[in-house]
Design an enzyme around this catalytic site. Structure first.
Site, PDB file in Angstrom:
ATOM      1  N   LYS A 225      12.077  70.334  12.707  1.00 36.43           N
ATOM      2  CA  LYS A 225      10.640  70.444  12.994  1.00 36.43           C
ATOM      3  C   LYS A 225      10.315  71.686  13.821  1.00 36.43           C
ATOM      4  CE  LYS A 225       8.731  65.921  12.178  1.00 36.43           C
ATOM      5  NZ  LYS A 225       7.976  64.775  12.726  1.00 36.43           N
ATOM      6  N   ARG A 259      15.118  59.822  11.053  1.00 35.03           N
ATOM      7  CA  ARG A 259      14.637  60.330   9.765  1.00 35.03           C
ATOM      8  C   ARG A 259      15.098  61.781   9.631  1.00 35.03           C
ATOM      9  NH1 ARG A 259      10.089  63.086   7.813  1.00 35.03           N
ATOM     10  NH2 ARG A 259       9.389  62.399   5.751  1.00 35.03           N
TER      11      ARG A 259
END
Length: 290
Positions: A225, A259
């Site tokens: 991210k 995740r």
């Protein structure tokens, strides 16, 4: 509050058992793989590989999280529903999660065999939790800072970011249980990058133990991210090391579900942390014994 058993689909996961959720994007414009699993066969191969490498959950998404071309509910369903059914047929024991904020898509994928609805946009469609309750499936309750789906944060501020995360996610979780979602199938997610700048996401990581202490199982979606990229000044394809460092910290603080894009590497990190913490024995212990 102590952690309990997490139940998703046919699977049960003990309190100290870290669980990997592998990302399977059914989009042509995903930020990480640029559509590598948009077509069925590559996507099914991705599921097979992820399961072989240690993923217990596959998270199927039909809409890119960030801004991009408009994707209608009908198109999102077209990308996901048939695929969910095929994964259910080929992999009967894998937990199937679908990343959607829309209740009508949620209903369609539950009919096709989904076990978990991953609501990454913080309950923007309150009917999604009703769908989870009606089908008896799990629900991920995420903090997105009130952001609209597929928007990027702009000068967002919090008096106390973790206090806001707790207020929102616990409220969503209790509402879900009140509607009839099984308590042992509800997870909370701090929503790294969603409605947050990099400093917010770093603080959420640092204070993750406050979420764990609530007793709700915590899911973290850290993989490659922007907060990792900005922290290290690395482009998307060079964020694995930072992601794994953040994964190790999150595991030490008690997160339950991860995740991820890179399953095998994450499995090693989680196994190492679990073994250091005393929750797992070494795979081999010969040193000093021969």
């Amino acid at each position: 509050m102590p952690q309990g058993t997490l139940r998703l689909g046919r699977r049960e996961f003990a309190a100290h058992e870290p669980v990997i959720m592998a990302i399977v994007n059914r989009t042509p414009d995903s930020f990480y793989d640029q559509g590598a699993t948009f077509r069925d066969e590559p996507a099914l191969a991705r599921v097979e590989q992820a399961v072989a490498e240690g993923a217990a959950i596959v998270d199927i998404g039909g809409v890119k999280a960030g801004p991009g071309d408009e994707v209608s509910a009908a198109e999102e369903a077209r990308r996901t529903v048939g695929f969910v059914a095929e994964v259910r047929r080929r992999f009967p024991n894998v937990v199937i999660s679908v990343d959607t904020w829309r209740h009508d898509v949620g209903e369609a994928v539950c009919e096709a065999g989904a076990d978990l609805l991953n609501d990454a946009w913080g309950g923007v469609d309150p009917k999604l939790a009703e769908v989870a309750a009606r089908y008896g499936v799990g629900l991920v309750c995420t903090h997105a800072g009130g952001a609209e789906p597929r928007t990027r944060p702009h000068r967002v501020t919090y008096d106390d970011v973790m206090a806001d995360i707790l207020q929102v996610t616990l409220g969503l979780a209790e509402r879900a249980v009140g509607l009839g979602v099984p308590r042992e199938s509800v997870l909370i997610d701090p929503g790294h990058d969603f409605g947050k700048n990099t400093r917010h996401s770093l603080e959420a990581t640092r204070r993750l133990g406050e979420m764990v202490d609530t007793g709700w199982p915590v899911l973290v979606s850290l993989s490659n991210k922007d907060f990792v990229g900005e922290t290290l000044d690395r482009p998307v394809k060079e964020r694995l090391v930072g992601t794994l460092a953040t994964t190790a910290v999150s595991a030490w603080l008690g997160a339950r579900v991860y995740r991820v894009h890179e399953v095998a590497e994450t499995r090693q990190v989680l196994d190492m942390v679990a073994t250091i913490a005393g929750h797992r024995a070494p795979a081999v212990a010969r040193r000093g014994l021969a």
